[in-house]
Design a protein around this motif. Sequence first.
Motif, PDB file in Angstrom:
ATOM      1  N   GLY A 105       0.795  -1.214   0.000  1.00  0.00           N
ATOM      2  CA  GLY A 105       0.000   0.000   0.000  1.00  0.00           C
ATOM      3  C   GLY A 105       0.832   1.270   0.000  1.00  0.00           C
ATOM      4  N   HIS A 106       2.160   1.153  -0.085  1.00  0.00           N
ATOM      5  CA  HIS A 106       3.021   2.323  -0.017  1.00  0.00           C
ATOM      6  C   HIS A 106       2.794   3.276  -1.187  1.00  0.00           C
ATOM      7  CE1 HIS A 106       4.993   0.545   3.352  1.00  0.00           C
ATOM      8  NE2 HIS A 106       5.553  -0.422   2.657  1.00  0.00           N
ATOM      9  N   GLU A 107       2.679   2.744  -2.381  1.00  0.00           N
ATOM     10  CA  GLU A 107       2.515   3.596  -3.565  1.00  0.00           C
ATOM     11  C   GLU A 107       1.249   4.440  -3.446  1.00  0.00           C
ATOM     12  OE1 GLU A 107       2.073   3.362  -8.430  1.00  0.00           O
ATOM     13  OE2 GLU A 107       2.410   1.525  -7.297  1.00  0.00           O
ATOM     14  N   LEU A 108       0.147   3.816  -3.045  1.00  0.00           N
ATOM     15  CA  LEU A 108      -1.109   4.536  -2.898  1.00  0.00           C
ATOM     16  C   LEU A 108      -1.011   5.589  -1.798  1.00  0.00           C
ATOM     17  CD1 LEU A 108      -4.016   4.821  -3.865  1.00  0.00           C
ATOM     18  CD2 LEU A 108      -4.657   3.078  -2.204  1.00  0.00           C
ATOM     19  N   ASN A 109      -0.348   5.272  -0.689  1.00  0.00           N
ATOM     20  CA  ASN A 109      -0.181   6.246   0.396  1.00  0.00           C
ATOM     21  C   ASN A 109       0.631   7.456  -0.054  1.00  0.00           C
ATOM     22  OD1 ASN A 109      -1.644   4.895   2.330  1.00  0.00           O
ATOM     23  ND2 ASN A 109       0.117   3.785   3.125  1.00  0.00           N
ATOM     24  N   VAL A 110       1.707   7.221  -0.775  1.00  0.00           N
ATOM     25  CA  VAL A 110       2.554   8.316  -1.250  1.00  0.00           C
ATOM     26  C   VAL A 110       1.768   9.176  -2.243  1.00  0.00           C
ATOM     27  CG1 VAL A 110       4.615   8.883  -2.603  1.00  0.00           C
ATOM     28  CG2 VAL A 110       4.730   7.121  -0.833  1.00  0.00           C
ATOM     29  N   THR A 111       1.067   8.546  -3.163  1.00  0.00           N
ATOM     30  CA  THR A 111       0.274   9.273  -4.157  1.00  0.00           C
ATOM     31  C   THR A 111      -0.792  10.129  -3.486  1.00  0.00           C
ATOM     32  OG1 THR A 111       0.634   7.530  -5.796  1.00  0.00           O
ATOM     33  CG2 THR A 111      -1.199   9.028  -6.186  1.00  0.00           C
ATOM     34  N   ASN A 112      -1.534   9.541  -2.541  1.00  0.00           N
ATOM     35  CA  ASN A 112      -2.587  10.288  -1.854  1.00  0.00           C
ATOM     36  C   ASN A 112      -2.009  11.425  -1.019  1.00  0.00           C
ATOM     37  OD1 ASN A 112      -4.642   8.791  -2.968  1.00  0.00           O
ATOM     38  ND2 ASN A 112      -4.794   7.392  -1.232  1.00  0.00           N
ATOM     39  N   SER A 113      -0.876  11.202  -0.372  1.00  0.00           N
ATOM     40  CA  SER A 113      -0.243  12.261   0.419  1.00  0.00           C
ATOM     41  C   SER A 113       0.180  13.420  -0.473  1.00  0.00           C
ATOM     42  CB  SER A 113       0.978  11.720   1.165  1.00  0.00           C
ATOM     43  OG  SER A 113       0.576  10.783   2.122  1.00  0.00           O
ATOM     44  N   GLN A 152      -1.187  19.047  -2.461  1.00  0.00           N
ATOM     45  CA  GLN A 152      -1.492  19.958  -3.562  1.00  0.00           C
ATOM     46  C   GLN A 152      -2.901  20.542  -3.455  1.00  0.00           C
ATOM     47  OE1 GLN A 152       1.035  20.757  -5.814  1.00  0.00           O
ATOM     48  NE2 GLN A 152       2.117  19.585  -4.250  1.00  0.00           N
ATOM     49  N   GLY A 153      -3.602  20.243  -2.345  1.00  0.00           N
ATOM     50  CA  GLY A 153      -4.914  20.827  -2.118  1.00  0.00           C
ATOM     51  C   GLY A 153      -6.077  19.872  -2.317  1.00  0.00           C
ATOM     52  N   ASP A 154      -5.831  18.675  -2.801  1.00  0.00           N
ATOM     53  CA  ASP A 154      -6.914  17.700  -2.992  1.00  0.00           C
ATOM     54  C   ASP A 154      -7.214  17.034  -1.652  1.00  0.00           C
ATOM     55  OD1 ASP A 154      -8.636  15.647  -3.631  1.00  0.00           O
ATOM     56  OD2 ASP A 154      -7.303  14.660  -5.055  1.00  0.00           O
ATOM     57  N   ARG A 155      -8.304  17.405  -1.024  1.00  0.00           N
ATOM     58  CA  ARG A 155      -8.672  16.862   0.292  1.00  0.00           C
ATOM     59  C   ARG A 155      -9.680  15.718   0.180  1.00  0.00           C
ATOM     60  NH1 ARG A 155      -4.502  18.398   2.922  1.00  0.00           N
ATOM     61  NH2 ARG A 155      -4.247  20.617   3.119  1.00  0.00           N
ATOM     62  N   SER A 156      -9.904  15.202  -1.020  1.00  0.00           N
ATOM     63  CA  SER A 156     -10.905  14.144  -1.194  1.00  0.00           C
ATOM     64  C   SER A 156     -10.515  12.843  -0.499  1.00  0.00           C
ATOM     65  CB  SER A 156     -11.151  13.880  -2.685  1.00  0.00           C
ATOM     66  OG  SER A 156      -9.984  13.362  -3.301  1.00  0.00           O
ATOM     67  N   LYS A 157      -9.247  12.645  -0.214  1.00  0.00           N
ATOM     68  CA  LYS A 157      -8.772  11.416   0.439  1.00  0.00           C
ATOM     69  C   LYS A 157      -8.541  11.598   1.934  1.00  0.00           C
ATOM     70  CE  LYS A 157      -8.095   9.283  -3.563  1.00  0.00           C
ATOM     71  NZ  LYS A 157      -9.168   8.589  -4.141  1.00  0.00           N
TER      72      LYS A 157
END
Length: 80
Positions: free
Chosen positions: A26-34, A39-44
């Motif tokens: 799950g590291h890739e998804l965590n890094v991408t979401n972070s 950058q301002g995307d608070r959807s996650k």
Amino acid sequence: MDDFEELKIEVVDKKKIVRPLFRDHGHELNVTNSYLMSQGDRSKAVAADYVVATGELFLCAKRALEENRVVTIFGKGKIG
């Protein structure tokens, strides 16, 4: 679960082993979401209480597996 490689499920006399083709930590998804959140995307984004509750649930499940016993979670910080 064994190092995100193999999941063994045993229910009474039925056993099932699941081995995904690739291990996913799950590291890739965590890094991408972070990055997206920075950058301002608070959807996650999730509430801090949710993060704490998820951690407590994980630790209780870990304890149950390590001690080979039933663990009941009654609520915030109350474990039986």
